[in-house]
Scaffold this motif. Structure first.
Motif, PDB file in Angstrom:
ATOM      1  N   PHE A   1      36.658  13.213  21.368  1.00 47.66           N
ATOM      2  CA  PHE A   1      35.223  12.937  21.417  1.00 47.66           C
ATOM      3  C   PHE A   1      34.475  13.765  20.378  1.00 47.66           C
ATOM      4  N   LYS A   2      34.886  15.013  20.196  1.00 51.50           N
ATOM      5  CA  LYS A   2      34.238  15.865  19.202  1.00 51.50           C
ATOM      6  C   LYS A   2      34.426  15.283  17.800  1.00 51.50           C
ATOM      7  N   TRP A   3      35.635  14.790  17.539  1.00 53.93           N
ATOM      8  CA  TRP A   3      35.901  14.194  16.240  1.00 53.93           C
ATOM      9  C   TRP A   3      35.091  12.915  16.040  1.00 53.93           C
ATOM     10  N   LEU A   4      34.965  12.095  17.096  1.00 48.94           N
ATOM     11  CA  LEU A   4      34.194  10.861  16.991  1.00 48.94           C
ATOM     12  C   LEU A   4      32.695  11.134  16.842  1.00 48.94           C
ATOM     13  N   ASN A   5      32.220  12.254  17.386  1.00 42.73           N
ATOM     14  CA  ASN A   5      30.799  12.581  17.338  1.00 42.73           C
ATOM     15  C   ASN A   5      30.420  13.520  16.197  1.00 42.73           C
ATOM     16  N   LYS A   6      31.353  13.790  15.284  1.00 40.36           N
ATOM     17  CA  LYS A   6      31.018  14.728  14.212  1.00 40.36           C
ATOM     18  C   LYS A   6      29.856  14.194  13.371  1.00 40.36           C
TER      19      LYS A   6
ATOM     20  N   ILE B   1       2.919  17.365   8.488  1.00 38.99           N
ATOM     21  CA  ILE B   1       4.292  17.864   8.599  1.00 38.99           C
ATOM     22  C   ILE B   1       4.917  17.417   9.925  1.00 38.99           C
ATOM     23  N   GLN B   2       4.106  17.429  10.991  1.00 38.69           N
ATOM     24  CA  GLN B   2       4.614  17.011  12.306  1.00 38.69           C
ATOM     25  C   GLN B   2       5.019  15.534  12.295  1.00 38.69           C
ATOM     26  N   ARG B   3       4.252  14.689  11.597  1.00 33.55           N
ATOM     27  CA  ARG B   3       4.608  13.279  11.484  1.00 33.55           C
ATOM     28  C   ARG B   3       5.916  13.099  10.717  1.00 33.55           C
ATOM     29  N   GLN B   4       6.132  13.910   9.688  1.00 30.22           N
ATOM     30  CA  GLN B   4       7.394  13.855   8.949  1.00 30.22           C
ATOM     31  C   GLN B   4       8.571  14.273   9.849  1.00 30.22           C
ATOM     32  N   ILE B   5       8.351  15.311  10.652  1.00 26.54           N
ATOM     33  CA  ILE B   5       9.392  15.762  11.589  1.00 26.54           C
ATOM     34  C   ILE B   5       9.681  14.670  12.607  1.00 26.54           C
ATOM     35  N   ASN B   6       8.638  14.016  13.127  1.00 29.25           N
ATOM     36  CA  ASN B   6       8.833  12.928  14.092  1.00 29.25           C
ATOM     37  C   ASN B   6       9.589  11.757  13.464  1.00 29.25           C
ATOM     38  N   SER B   7       9.314  11.477  12.198  1.00 33.87           N
ATOM     39  CA  SER B   7      10.014  10.412  11.484  1.00 33.87           C
ATOM     40  C   SER B   7      11.507  10.752  11.347  1.00 33.87           C
ATOM     41  N   ILE B   8      11.781  11.991  11.002  1.00 31.18           N
ATOM     42  CA  ILE B   8      13.184  12.433  10.885  1.00 31.18           C
ATOM     43  C   ILE B   8      13.874  12.364  12.246  1.00 31.18           C
ATOM     44  N   ASP B   9      13.170  12.759  13.312  1.00 30.24           N
ATOM     45  CA  ASP B   9      13.733  12.674  14.666  1.00 30.24           C
ATOM     46  C   ASP B   9      14.086  11.231  15.018  1.00 30.24           C
ATOM     47  N   GLY B  10      13.228  10.294  14.643  1.00 29.25           N
ATOM     48  CA  GLY B  10      13.503   8.875  14.900  1.00 29.25           C
ATOM     49  C   GLY B  10      14.738   8.399  14.153  1.00 29.25           C
ATOM     50  N   LYS B  11      14.877   8.815  12.895  1.00 31.51           N
ATOM     51  CA  LYS B  11      16.056   8.436  12.107  1.00 31.51           C
ATOM     52  C   LYS B  11      17.324   9.035  12.713  1.00 31.51           C
ATOM     53  N   LEU B  12      17.229  10.287  13.165  1.00 31.84           N
ATOM     54  CA  LEU B  12      18.386  10.936  13.791  1.00 31.84           C
ATOM     55  C   LEU B  12      18.791  10.222  15.082  1.00 31.84           C
ATOM     56  N   GLU B  13      17.810   9.802  15.859  1.00 31.18           N
ATOM     57  CA  GLU B  13      18.112   9.081  17.096  1.00 31.18           C
ATOM     58  C   GLU B  13      18.784   7.740  16.801  1.00 31.18           C
TER      59      GLU B  13
ATOM     60  N   ARG C   1      22.415   8.555  15.787  1.00 33.02           N
ATOM     61  CA  ARG C   1      23.199   8.995  16.952  1.00 33.02           C
ATOM     62  C   ARG C   1      23.375   7.866  17.968  1.00 33.02           C
ATOM     63  N   GLY C   2      22.398   6.977  18.048  1.00 30.64           N
ATOM     64  CA  GLY C   2      22.506   5.861  18.980  1.00 30.64           C
ATOM     65  C   GLY C   2      23.530   4.829  18.565  1.00 30.64           C
TER      66      GLY C   2
ATOM     67  N   PRO D   1      29.750   5.035  18.622  1.00 31.34           N
ATOM     68  CA  PRO D   1      30.391   4.341  19.743  1.00 31.34           C
ATOM     69  C   PRO D   1      30.549   5.205  20.990  1.00 31.34           C
ATOM     70  N   THR D   2      30.586   6.515  20.839  1.00 28.18           N
ATOM     71  CA  THR D   2      30.809   7.376  22.003  1.00 28.18           C
ATOM     72  C   THR D   2      29.549   7.566  22.837  1.00 28.18           C
ATOM     73  N   ASN D   3      28.416   7.064  22.386  1.00 30.32           N
ATOM     74  CA  ASN D   3      27.194   7.163  23.177  1.00 30.32           C
ATOM     75  C   ASN D   3      27.126   6.087  24.248  1.00 30.32           C
ATOM     76  N   ASN D   4      27.946   5.076  24.140  1.00 28.98           N
ATOM     77  CA  ASN D   4      27.993   4.005  25.130  1.00 28.98           C
ATOM     78  C   ASN D   4      28.766   4.502  26.351  1.00 28.98           C
ATOM     79  N   ILE D   5      28.161   4.390  27.525  1.00 30.53           N
ATOM     80  CA  ILE D   5      28.777   4.902  28.751  1.00 30.53           C
ATOM     81  C   ILE D   5      30.059   4.168  29.076  1.00 30.53           C
ATOM     82  N   LEU D   6      30.132   2.878  28.773  1.00 33.44           N
ATOM     83  CA  LEU D   6      31.355   2.122  29.036  1.00 33.44           C
ATOM     84  C   LEU D   6      32.508   2.605  28.159  1.00 33.44           C
ATOM     85  N   VAL D   7      32.218   2.952  26.922  1.00 32.99           N
ATOM     86  CA  VAL D   7      33.246   3.475  26.029  1.00 32.99           C
ATOM     87  C   VAL D   7      33.731   4.826  26.539  1.00 32.99           C
TER      88      VAL D   7
END
Length: 170
Positions: free
Chosen positions: A34-39, A73-85, A88-89, A92-98
């Motif tokens: 899982f660690k390798w899949l989530n790197k 700056i906060q809007r830029q941080i929020n934009s980066i957070d959205g891209k990160l989500e 990460r979304g 494949p390891t984020n799916n509970i069935l997987v």
């Protein structure tokens, strides 16, 4: 007892002990995979570096005096957070069935291997106790289907699994 029988007995001993331990402690196998899949990908790392630099820049700004710059700056941080989500979304390891399928799949494979090896080693004693030891009330349970004073593969797998569970409780 010749050397080929001894190596086969030693092989049965090691395989049964390791597989029994792994069947109880399957997370030993799962966590590194899982660690390798989530790197983190290179894109994630660059976004995290950008976010960190924006956070340090934002920390140096007084919110009351320079609210417009702070908010930008906060809007830029929020934009980066959205891209990160989003990144990460899509993993494949984020799916509970997987996750459940992989977790129980590893356990299933280990149990099937133990069953197949139990059939393969059914008439092979894991080790011989000697004639001086008498296990009279439990002899047939410990030795089945082998001769007296031999520890069977089945019994050794049960003992190894029981000890592994006891270690897990500690």
């Amino acid at each position: 007892m010749n050397t080929s029988e001894f190596s086969l007995n030693f092989q049965a001993f090691v395989i049964s002990t390791v597989l029994s331990f792994l069947s109880v402690h399957s997370s030993v196998v799962e966590k590194p995979i899982f660690k390798w899949l989530n790197k983190q990908t290179e894109r994630e790392r660059s976004l995290l570096v950008q976010k960190h630099s924006l956070k340090t820049e934002q920390a140096s700004i007084n919110m009351v005096d320079e609210f417009a710059k702070y908010s930008k700056i906060q809007r830029q941080i929020n934009s980066i957070d959205g891209k990160l989500e989003d990144i990460r979304g899509n993993k494949p390891t984020n799916n509970i069935l997987v996750q459940l399928g992989f977790t129980y799949g590893v356990k299933f494979v280990l149990v099937v291997m133990l069953i197949v090896l139990s059939l393969y080693y059914r008439y092979t004693p894991v080790f011989y106790l000697g004639n001086k030891i008498n296990l009279m009330p439990f002899t047939h349970f410990i030795c089945y289907p082998n001769d007296i004073n031999c520890v069977s593969f089945y019994f050794w797998v049960m003992c190894s699994a029981a000890v592994s569970r006891m270690l897990q409780m500690l």
